[in-house]
Write a protein that holds these residues in place. Structure first.
Motif, mmCIF file in Angstrom:
data_model
loop_
_atom_site.group_PDB
_atom_site.id
_atom_site.type_symbol
_atom_site.label_atom_id
_atom_site.label_comp_id
_atom_site.label_asym_id
_atom_site.label_seq_id
_atom_site.Cartn_x
_atom_site.Cartn_y
_atom_site.Cartn_z
ATOM 1 N N HIS A 88 0.676 6.773 0.107
ATOM 2 C CA HIS A 88 -0.293 5.679 0.235
ATOM 3 C C HIS A 88 -1.113 5.578 -1.036
ATOM 4 O O HIS A 88 -1.462 6.578 -1.635
ATOM 5 C CB HIS A 88 -1.193 5.917 1.446
ATOM 6 C CG HIS A 88 -0.495 5.681 2.745
ATOM 7 N ND1 HIS A 88 -0.326 4.433 3.272
ATOM 8 C CD2 HIS A 88 0.114 6.530 3.586
ATOM 9 C CE1 HIS A 88 0.349 4.525 4.405
ATOM 10 N NE2 HIS A 88 0.636 5.783 4.623
ATOM 11 N N LYS A 89 -1.387 4.374 -1.432
ATOM 12 C CA LYS A 89 -2.142 4.188 -2.663
ATOM 13 C C LYS A 89 -3.251 3.195 -2.429
ATOM 14 O O LYS A 89 -3.301 2.549 -1.414
ATOM 15 C CB LYS A 89 -1.228 3.720 -3.776
ATOM 16 C CG LYS A 89 -0.530 2.393 -3.483
ATOM 17 C CD LYS A 89 0.363 1.979 -4.634
ATOM 18 C CE LYS A 89 0.890 0.589 -4.407
ATOM 19 N NZ LYS A 89 1.781 0.108 -5.423
ATOM 20 N N PHE A 127 0.818 -1.217 0.000
ATOM 21 C CA PHE A 127 0.000 0.000 0.000
ATOM 22 C C PHE A 127 0.844 1.256 0.000
ATOM 23 O O PHE A 127 0.329 2.353 0.189
ATOM 24 C CB PHE A 127 -0.962 0.006 1.193
ATOM 25 C CG PHE A 127 -0.320 -0.287 2.522
ATOM 26 C CD1 PHE A 127 -0.440 -1.542 3.079
ATOM 27 C CD2 PHE A 127 0.385 0.685 3.200
ATOM 28 C CE1 PHE A 127 0.150 -1.830 4.289
ATOM 29 C CE2 PHE A 127 0.974 0.407 4.417
ATOM 30 C CZ PHE A 127 0.855 -0.860 4.958
ATOM 31 N N CYS A 163 -1.159 12.411 2.604
ATOM 32 C CA CYS A 163 -1.248 10.947 2.758
ATOM 33 C C CYS A 163 -1.116 10.232 1.419
ATOM 34 O O CYS A 163 -0.420 9.230 1.293
ATOM 35 C CB CYS A 163 -2.570 10.532 3.383
ATOM 36 S SG CYS A 163 -2.908 11.251 4.972
ATOM 37 N N TRP A 164 -1.840 10.770 0.415
ATOM 38 C CA TRP A 164 -1.913 10.056 -0.856
ATOM 39 C C TRP A 164 -0.660 10.205 -1.707
ATOM 40 O O TRP A 164 -0.609 9.715 -2.811
ATOM 41 C CB TRP A 164 -3.138 10.498 -1.640
ATOM 42 C CG TRP A 164 -4.271 9.556 -1.454
ATOM 43 C CD1 TRP A 164 -4.291 8.479 -0.625
ATOM 44 C CD2 TRP A 164 -5.535 9.599 -2.100
ATOM 45 N NE1 TRP A 164 -5.507 7.856 -0.706
ATOM 46 C CE2 TRP A 164 -6.267 8.516 -1.597
ATOM 47 C CE3 TRP A 164 -6.111 10.426 -3.042
ATOM 48 C CZ2 TRP A 164 -7.575 8.261 -2.021
ATOM 49 C CZ3 TRP A 164 -7.400 10.170 -3.458
ATOM 50 C CH2 TRP A 164 -8.122 9.096 -2.952
#
Lengths: 204, 282
Positions: free
Chosen positions: A203-204, A127, A199-200
């Motif tokens: 994180h994926k 992730f 965050c993105w």
């Protein structure tokens, strides 16, 4: 809790806290089982590679740029493990070392037309998206920092190892600890900025 | 965020976003326009989304229980007038592709107990899977019902060998107990933004599309960078007189079709729909 104990605890807390803050951004790993100053295992688990590749000869003694073999690092998420023909491109022509056991093994793979089954050392969870390109473009191409230092932020001093070992924690807190620091925007400038913290981004 | 802080600042939280000029200096703000007049309800967008984002196919029984994982779905509505106008009342449905509206003041965000969903600087409502503990409060609070919960460990059975080889490596395969939602194909955007950044520019209009916009055969879905005022999507927002920071849109004349769904709830969605037009007398 009495007053003295409380003072003592605060002092201890400050001492531990300051050790974290003033710790070197990256410290070369010690012997197996010891810990770095930021409290992580100095060297990750031992990964036995099919050939004990000597990074210390290539990157250390010969001063070959990391990106000669890990060629995707500058333009892609992954740095890439070189194909066998990359090894052979040089080693076909280096007569002096052809009798060494590790080189003999290399030629064996070449003659059998087999790829070398390298094992992954710096593995991230599925992730997480880590982008080599961003870091290399910023620190190596833009800021002209030495490649050994740039890669070393996360990989440690690979040029002093044979096969790569994980030296840094590669945990989220560890990533963020660097992204939160104020870095100089350019060498010699006084303007600082820190890494992105959305965050993105990772994180994926 | 402490509870007292949350309660004290509740009003400002609900009205703070979006503020005037929020994206004036920002390089990116992703937005969408869906033309309902062009939508033929073919479900190509849904299929594209399943393929792109590793969505599990849950099967008929679980679909019936409302456990389907379609990040974009085609909703069907039958208008009262239209049903009368034709002798086949089951025909003539109006289609409405429903996906996460990427609200600027998203109702799902403040209720997450662990902060697994938050707002990104480029205007997306994000979901961090490994932080999510599965309270499902966000889904309950979403007025559009576009958040989907993994009731089962789909990786076990949704892609039997060798189907797992078609999974997109740039997208996490979510496990049981995790909420998920449309990301505006963040993996594509991120790859495009990385490439553009290395070349020292921002993304050109149309350089990166979401899977649904790419698959739409009638080009009903327009996707782009709203912060770039010359982009197609920004021009459509302007021409349709839709203002990001308003919760009701005043039109200067009849025939301007742009609206946002349930915008009176102060969600400030990033998706504009263009009303469907039909000539019922023909």
């Amino acid at each position: 809790m009495n007053y003295g104990k409380r003072i003592f605890l605060w002092i201890m807390l400050f001492w531990i806290g300051s050790a974290q803050v003033f710790a070197e951004p990256f410290v070369q790993g010690g012997p197996i089982g010891s810990q770095t100053s930021d409290g992580y295992d100095a060297l990750g688990p031992v990964v036995e590679q099919p050939i004990e590749f000597p990074h210390n000869t290539h990157a250390g003694r010969m001063q070959i740029n990391c990106m000669y073999c890990h060629t995707y690092a500058r333009r892609s998420n992954v740095s890439g493990i070189p194909r066998l023909d990359k090894c052979m491109g040089c080693h076909n022509l280096i007569e002096g070392v052809k009798d060494r056991p590790r080189i003999k093994k290399l030629f064996e793979y070449w003659e059998n037309k087999q790829p070398i089954p390298w094992k992954k050392v710096h593995d991230l969870p599925d992730f997480v998206r880590f982008n080599h390109e961003r870091h290399i473009q910023r620190f190596y191409f833009q800021e002209k920092r030495p490649i050994r230092e740039t890669c070393g932020y996360c990989h440690g001093d690979i040029a002093s190892m044979t096969t790569a070992r994980r030296v840094k924690a590669l945990s989220m807190g560890w990533c963020v600890s660097c992204h939160q620091k104020d870095h100089l925007e350019k060498a010699g400038s006084t303007v600082t900025s820190h890494g992105p913290n959305d965050c993105w981004l990772c994180h994926k | 965020m402490s509870l007292s802080n949350l309660i004290q600042n509740w009003n400002s939280f609900r009205t703070r976003r979006p503020y005037e000029g929020q994206y004036e200096d920002a390089p990116y703000k992703w937005a969408m326009v869906i033309d309902l007049d062009s939508c033929i309800g073919c479900n190509a967008c849904t299929v594209a989304c399943y393929a792109e984002n590793n969505l599990p196919v849950v099967g008929k029984e679980r679909f019936g229980k409302g456990q389907a994982m379609h990040w974009i779905r085609i909703e069907r509505y039958w208008g009262a007038d239209e049903a009368k106008a034709t002798e086949f009342p089951e025909r003539g449905a109006e289609y409405l592709p429903m996906l996460c509206q990427q609200c600027e003041a998203a109702p799902c965000e403040p209720v997450c107990p662990v902060g697994a969903t938050h707002h990104s600087p480029d205007g997306l409502n994000t979901q961090v899977y490994n932080r999510c503990v599965g309270s499902r409060y966000c889904s309950a609070n979403c007025p559009y019902k576009v958040r989907y919960f993994n009731w089962w460990n789909y990786p076990d059975r949704a892609w039997p060998n060798p189907l797992e080889l078609q999974l997109n490596p740039d997208v996490t395969v979510r496990s049981k107990g995790v909420m998920e939602k449309c990301t505006f194909c963040m993996q594509r955007l991120r790859a495009g933004m990385d490439k553009a950044k290395t070349e020292g520019r921002i993304l050109a209009d149309g350089e990166v599309l979401t899977a649904c916009a790419q698959a739409c055969p009638t080009s009903a879905i327009t996707f782009g960078n709203w912060a770039d005022k010359k982009s197609k999507v920004a021009r459509m927002w302007k021409n349709q007189q839709v203002d990001l920071a308003k919760n009701s849109q005043e039109k200067s004349e009849e025939g301007i079709r742009g609206y946002r769904i349930l915008e009176d709830l102060n969600t400030y969605p990033s998706v504009v729909y263009l009303e469907r037009l039909r000539n019922l007398e023909a």
